[in-house]
Design a protein around this motif. Structure first.
Motif, short mmCIF file in Angstrom:
data_model
loop_
_atom_site.label_atom_id
_atom_site.label_comp_id
_atom_site.label_asym_id
_atom_site.label_seq_id
_atom_site.Cartn_x
_atom_site.Cartn_y
_atom_site.Cartn_z
N LEU A 176 44.73 24.25 51.91
CA LEU A 176 44.67 25.69 52.18
C LEU A 176 45.39 26.43 51.06
O LEU A 176 46.59 26.24 50.85
CB LEU A 176 45.33 26.03 53.52
N LEU A 177 44.67 27.27 50.34
CA LEU A 177 45.27 28.15 49.33
C LEU A 177 45.33 29.56 49.90
O LEU A 177 44.29 30.18 50.15
CB LEU A 177 44.44 28.14 48.04
N GLY A 178 46.54 30.04 50.13
CA GLY A 178 46.71 31.37 50.71
C GLY A 178 46.86 32.42 49.63
O GLY A 178 47.59 32.23 48.65
N LEU A 179 46.18 33.56 49.81
CA LEU A 179 46.26 34.69 48.89
C LEU A 179 47.07 35.80 49.53
O LEU A 179 46.88 36.13 50.71
CB LEU A 179 44.86 35.21 48.53
N ARG A 274 57.83 35.40 53.61
CA ARG A 274 57.35 36.41 54.55
C ARG A 274 57.83 37.78 54.08
O ARG A 274 59.03 38.00 53.90
CB ARG A 274 57.84 36.13 55.96
N PRO A 275 56.93 38.74 53.89
CA PRO A 275 57.35 40.06 53.40
C PRO A 275 58.33 40.74 54.34
O PRO A 275 58.28 40.59 55.57
CB PRO A 275 56.02 40.83 53.31
N GLU A 276 59.19 41.54 53.74
CA GLU A 276 60.22 42.26 54.48
C GLU A 276 59.63 43.11 55.60
O GLU A 276 60.22 43.24 56.68
CB GLU A 276 61.00 43.16 53.51
N LEU A 277 58.46 43.67 55.36
CA LEU A 277 57.83 44.53 56.37
C LEU A 277 57.65 43.80 57.69
O LEU A 277 57.92 44.36 58.77
CB LEU A 277 56.48 45.02 55.83
N PHE A 278 57.20 42.55 57.64
CA PHE A 278 56.98 41.81 58.87
C PHE A 278 58.31 41.39 59.52
O PHE A 278 58.41 41.33 60.75
CB PHE A 278 56.09 40.59 58.60
N GLU A 279 59.31 41.10 58.70
CA GLU A 279 60.64 40.81 59.24
C GLU A 279 61.17 42.02 59.99
O GLU A 279 61.79 41.90 61.06
CB GLU A 279 61.59 40.42 58.10
N LEU A 280 60.91 43.21 59.44
CA LEU A 280 61.37 44.44 60.08
C LEU A 280 60.64 44.69 61.39
O LEU A 280 61.25 45.07 62.39
CB LEU A 280 61.17 45.61 59.11
N ILE A 281 59.33 44.47 61.41
CA ILE A 281 58.57 44.61 62.65
C ILE A 281 59.13 43.68 63.72
O ILE A 281 59.35 44.08 64.87
CB ILE A 281 57.08 44.31 62.41
N GLN A 282 59.38 42.43 63.33
CA GLN A 282 59.85 41.45 64.30
C GLN A 282 61.24 41.79 64.82
O GLN A 282 61.48 41.73 66.03
CB GLN A 282 59.85 40.05 63.67
N SER A 283 62.14 42.17 63.93
CA SER A 283 63.51 42.44 64.35
C SER A 283 63.62 43.75 65.13
O SER A 283 64.29 43.81 66.17
CB SER A 283 64.46 42.46 63.15
N HIS A 284 62.93 44.79 64.68
CA HIS A 284 63.04 46.08 65.35
C HIS A 284 62.39 46.05 66.73
O HIS A 284 62.87 46.69 67.67
CB HIS A 284 62.39 47.17 64.49
N GLY A 285 61.31 45.28 66.86
CA GLY A 285 60.62 45.21 68.15
C GLY A 285 60.97 44.00 68.97
O GLY A 285 60.42 43.83 70.07
N GLN A 286 61.86 43.12 68.45
CA GLN A 286 62.18 41.86 69.12
C GLN A 286 60.90 41.12 69.50
O GLN A 286 60.74 40.65 70.63
CB GLN A 286 63.06 42.12 70.35
N VAL A 287 60.00 41.02 68.54
CA VAL A 287 58.70 40.39 68.77
C VAL A 287 58.85 38.88 68.61
O VAL A 287 59.32 38.40 67.59
CB VAL A 287 57.63 40.92 67.79
N PHE A 296 49.58 39.17 63.40
CA PHE A 296 49.68 39.66 62.03
C PHE A 296 49.28 38.60 61.00
O PHE A 296 49.33 37.39 61.28
CB PHE A 296 51.11 40.13 61.74
N ASN A 297 48.96 39.07 59.79
CA ASN A 297 48.65 38.12 58.71
C ASN A 297 49.91 37.53 58.07
O ASN A 297 49.82 36.53 57.35
CB ASN A 297 47.76 38.78 57.65
N LEU A 298 51.07 38.16 58.30
CA LEU A 298 52.37 37.66 57.83
C LEU A 298 52.42 37.46 56.32
O LEU A 298 53.18 36.63 55.81
CB LEU A 298 52.75 36.36 58.55
N GLY A 299 51.62 38.24 55.60
CA GLY A 299 51.68 38.19 54.15
C GLY A 299 50.58 37.40 53.49
O GLY A 299 50.52 37.33 52.25
N ILE A 300 49.67 36.81 54.28
CA ILE A 300 48.53 36.06 53.74
C ILE A 300 47.24 36.76 54.19
O ILE A 300 46.93 36.80 55.37
CB ILE A 300 48.52 34.60 54.24
#
Length: 333
Positions: A176-179, A274-287, A296-300
């Motif tokens: 698997l090659l992720g872009l 993992r991009p900071e944006l997704f870390e922020l979504i997870q931490s702010h929403g306790q997801v 989410f695509n989590l950066g891929i």
């Protein structure tokens, strides 16, 4: 603790509905149909033979990213979102785009909004070599409130039958090659809006700056990346076995769509940053982590499934085309 369900999206109910719709659709199949419901595009052969043209079509929308764009006053990228998402979908079947049709629906017609969206659609179509040949613009008071609108569209492309990507060549040992993605693209925005409801109301979304210097609002409204310029170079390569567009359902669900049922994915979730944006979504929403992976695509943004021996060559081709590429897993029995 936030989830897609708490944001109003019931994935299990959606899967049930899709199964019933697919069953009805299959009763209409004629001999030209060469793909089942559930692939990234519907495929219809114009003639028999390996060199026959196959038309590949897909219909989609922008989802509730529209609502966030309206709230932030940032709608000028939504047409590009729609076109580039759609180009990616038919590309996963090996097809290059031919033409596009849009559907715009308003509660009360707003010529300025319609023009902004049309200009965004047209700019993306020009960039990727497809014609915007028509569509529908409707005013439906009562169905949509004044100020509300929806945006959807249909794309049609073409591929030779012997160059179609349908997963039949995927085998155990493939890589698997992720872009890299540039954000959530056009998926998960019902949950994003729920997670950041307080920041949307207070204006913090436009003031919070990420480490890459983008404001959070701008990062969330970044248009969906188009992978045609890079992945298009791989179409026809004998060691490219399948492509996956990471949309709703995340990495696993979308990639399982293009591999034989007898095989399985092994994803190394630590193999890309993992991009900071997704870390922020997870931490702010306790997801919870499983929810993050499903929504989410989590950066891929896309995955190429390739023969293990050819993986370095194909990864280099993608990198030369400007992609950040991650070896992120393999296919197993």
């Amino acid at each position: 603790m936030e989830s897609y369900l708490s944001a109003g999206v019931d994935l299990h109910r959606a899967q049930s509905a899709k199964a019933r719709i697919a069953a009805a659709a299959r009763t209409t199949f004629t001999p030209g149909v060469v793909s089942d419901v559930g692939h990234f595009g519907g495929c219809f052969a114009l003639a028999d033979g390996p060199d026959a043209d196959v038309l590949v079509a897909s219909t989609d929308g922008v989802g509730t990213k529209l609502l966030l764009g309206v709230k932030l006053g940032m709608i000028n990228g939504l047409g590009r979102d729609l076109v580039q998402h759609s180009v990616n979908d038919i590309l996963m079947c090996g097809a290059r785009p031919l033409f596009f049709l849009d559907y715009l629906a308003f509660g009360r017609m707003d010529p300025d909004t319609a023009a902004t969206l049309a200009e965004s659609l047209a700019a993306a179509c020009r960039d990727h070599g497809l014609a915007l040949i028509g569509g529908e613009t409707a005013e439906m008071p009562g169905l949509y409130a004044p100020g509300d609108f929806d945006l959807a569209g249909t794309i049609v492309g073409r591929v030779r039958r012997d160059q179609m990507l349908d997963g039949r060549n995927v085998k155990a040992g493939d890589v698997l090659l992720g872009l890299a993605a540039n954000g959530p693209h056009t998926n998960g925005y019902s949950l994003i809006r729920k997670v950041f409801a307080d920041w949307i109301a207070s204006g913090e979304l436009q003031q919070y700056r990420l480490n890459d210097s983008r404001f959070l609002a701008a990062a969330l409204m970044e248009p969906h990346r188009c992978y045609l310029p890079s992945l298009g170079k791989l179409i026809g390569h004998p060691e490219l076995h399948a492509l996956s567009h990471i949309t709703g359902g995340g990495i696993v669900e979308n990639t399982e769509r293009v591999i034989p049922k007898s095989l399985h994915l092994h994803v190394d979730w630590s193999s890309w940053p993992r991009p900071e944006l997704f870390e922020l979504i997870q931490s702010h929403g306790q997801v919870p982590e499983p929810e993050m992976r499903q929504v989410f695509n989590l950066g891929i943004g896309a995955i190429a499934i390739v023969d293990v021996a050819a993986a370095p060559e194909l990864a280099a081709m993608l990198e030369n085309a400007g992609e950040r590429v991650y070896t992120m897993g393999r296919i197993e029995h």
